[in-house]
Design a protein around this motif. Structure first.
Motif, mmCIF file in Angstrom:
data_model
loop_
_atom_site.group_PDB
_atom_site.id
_atom_site.type_symbol
_atom_site.label_atom_id
_atom_site.label_comp_id
_atom_site.label_asym_id
_atom_site.label_seq_id
_atom_site.Cartn_x
_atom_site.Cartn_y
_atom_site.Cartn_z
ATOM 1 N N THR A 145 -8.837 17.365 -1.317
ATOM 2 C CA THR A 145 -9.387 17.652 0.008
ATOM 3 C C THR A 145 -9.908 19.074 0.133
ATOM 4 O OG1 THR A 145 -7.196 18.271 0.869
ATOM 5 C CG2 THR A 145 -7.852 15.958 1.076
ATOM 6 N N ARG A 146 -9.543 19.947 -0.823
ATOM 7 C CA ARG A 146 -10.045 21.319 -0.796
ATOM 8 C C ARG A 146 -11.344 21.461 -1.573
ATOM 9 N NH1 ARG A 146 -4.509 24.969 -1.593
ATOM 10 N NH2 ARG A 146 -3.400 24.137 0.237
ATOM 11 N N ALA A 147 -11.714 20.380 -2.272
ATOM 12 C CA ALA A 147 -12.992 20.371 -2.999
ATOM 13 C C ALA A 147 -13.592 18.983 -2.822
ATOM 14 C CB ALA A 147 -12.786 20.715 -4.469
ATOM 15 N N ILE A 148 -13.903 18.666 -1.571
ATOM 16 C CA ILE A 148 -14.318 17.314 -1.216
ATOM 17 C C ILE A 148 -15.641 16.924 -1.875
ATOM 18 C CG2 ILE A 148 -15.666 17.854 0.845
ATOM 19 C CD1 ILE A 148 -12.940 15.124 0.536
ATOM 20 N N VAL A 169 0.861 -1.184 0.000
ATOM 21 C CA VAL A 169 0.000 0.000 0.000
ATOM 22 C C VAL A 169 0.899 1.238 0.000
ATOM 23 C CG1 VAL A 169 -1.970 -1.078 1.118
ATOM 24 C CG2 VAL A 169 -0.169 -0.079 2.527
ATOM 25 N N LYS A 170 0.435 2.288 -0.662
ATOM 26 C CA LYS A 170 1.159 3.552 -0.728
ATOM 27 C C LYS A 170 0.165 4.692 -0.537
ATOM 28 C CE LYS A 170 4.190 4.102 -4.054
ATOM 29 N NZ LYS A 170 4.799 4.135 -5.409
ATOM 30 N N ALA A 171 0.664 5.810 -0.047
ATOM 31 C CA ALA A 171 -0.166 7.010 0.116
ATOM 32 C C ALA A 171 0.720 8.235 -0.024
ATOM 33 C CB ALA A 171 -0.871 7.007 1.469
ATOM 34 N N ARG A 172 0.108 9.326 -0.494
ATOM 35 C CA ARG A 172 0.842 10.584 -0.640
ATOM 36 C C ARG A 172 -0.128 11.745 -0.513
ATOM 37 N NH1 ARG A 172 1.702 10.703 -7.262
ATOM 38 N NH2 ARG A 172 -0.421 11.404 -7.716
ATOM 39 N N VAL A 173 0.408 12.925 -0.217
ATOM 40 C CA VAL A 173 -0.395 14.140 -0.156
ATOM 41 C C VAL A 173 0.525 15.312 -0.476
ATOM 42 C CG1 VAL A 173 0.013 14.491 2.325
ATOM 43 C CG2 VAL A 173 -2.032 15.461 1.256
ATOM 44 N N LYS A 192 -4.140 17.660 -2.649
ATOM 45 C CA LYS A 192 -4.390 16.430 -3.405
ATOM 46 C C LYS A 192 -3.851 15.236 -2.616
ATOM 47 C CE LYS A 192 -6.178 18.334 -7.137
ATOM 48 N NZ LYS A 192 -5.433 18.326 -8.401
ATOM 49 N N ALA A 193 -4.724 14.315 -2.255
ATOM 50 C CA ALA A 193 -4.345 13.112 -1.507
ATOM 51 C C ALA A 193 -4.605 11.881 -2.364
ATOM 52 C CB ALA A 193 -5.109 13.022 -0.197
#
Length: 276
Positions: free
Chosen positions: A259-262, A227-231, A236-237
């Motif tokens: 995340t700024r336009a959920i 698994v990988k994740a970034r932000v 942008k996540a």
């Protein structure tokens, strides 16, 4: 003797792979088959919104010569011939694209314990000449990447880079775009048994005075699943999970949300790669 510093493209590559490799919002399918004579045929298709792109790549290896021929949906024919070690540490690459008669290029790569050099020249009357070189060791490397247009007499690319690495840490600093972009990256292996790692990249543009900060991590749930994740600082996540359901065959699902336009729908990408 010590392992060499690697080519210029290796500077910061570990961090780039952690933060960007395998993330996508398209749907991609790739299948590779092998003929009895050893020819590898890879077919891939990618759906980008309403657009569908496909290509077929054929690879033939004969001793130290590898020939790759790829055809895409735009009827372009890409051919690359690689001769590995005609002399110790040397690699020769010849490539061209049909129908573009100006696309022919010859590249020479030379790897030494304390230096790595790559130079290429276009097969035209007024070619673009590329040169990249790194000096150092497997611990510290200093390099440059240049492109010179002989027709205009101008440098079209001027990049420099510095890298440092030890057993569990890799750091890199590059100045790109003729000095306009400063990029610093960091990669740290937290646990090699679970392939757990963290990384970050900071990019500053002097012309726009804009900063881009991206942080990410990866972790292996088991020997076959990662698994990988970034932000980033723009909100942008992204996250992905990749499973090797059979040797060399991978299934990847990734997603991205702003995340700024959920209220906007999340983007989801799928990739399936099949190898025998």
């Amino acid at each position: 003797m010590a392992k060499g510093p690697g080519l210029y493209t290796e500077i910061g590559k570990k961090t780039r792979d952690l933060l960007y490799k395998d993330y996508q919002t398209d749907h991609k399918f790739t299948i590779t088959t092998y003929s009895p004579t050893g020819v590898a045929i890879t077919s891939s298709g990618t759906k980008k919104g309403e657009l569908f792109l496909a290509d077929v790549n054929t690879q033939l290896k004969n001793k130290n010569i590898t020939t790759d021929v790829k055809v895409d949906t735009n009827s372009n024919l890409f051919t690359t011939i690689t001769i590995d070690e005609p002399a110790p540490g040397l690699k020769t690459i010849f490539s061209f694209r049909v129908p573009d008669q100006r696309s022919g290029r010859v590249e020479l790569q030379y790897l030494h314990d304390y230096a790595a050099i790559s130079t290429s020249v276009g097969l035209t009357a007024n070619p673009v000449v590329n040169f990249s070189g790194v000096i150092g060791t497997n611990l510290v490397g200093l390099g440059t990447d240049l492109s010179f247009d002989t027709k205009t007499g101008n440098f079209t690319k001027v990049n420099t880079g510095l890298s440092f690495s030890n057993a569990d840490l890799i750091a890199a600093l590059t100045v790109n775009d003729k000095g306009d972009t400063l990029n610093a990256s960091y990669y740290h292996t937290v646990n090699p048994l679970t392939k757990t790692a963290v990384g970050a990249e900071v990019s500053h543009s002097f012309s726009t005075n804009e900063n881009t900060i991206t942080v990410g991590t990866q972790h292996a749930l088991d020997p076959l699943t990662t698994v990988k994740a970034r932000v980033n600082n723009f909100g942008k996540a992204s996250a992905l999970i990749q499973h090797e359901w059979r040797p060399k065959s991978l299934f990847t699902i990734s997603g991205e949300v702003d995340t700024r336009a959920i209220e906007k729908s999340a983007k989801v990408g799928l990739a399936l790669a099949l190898k025998p």
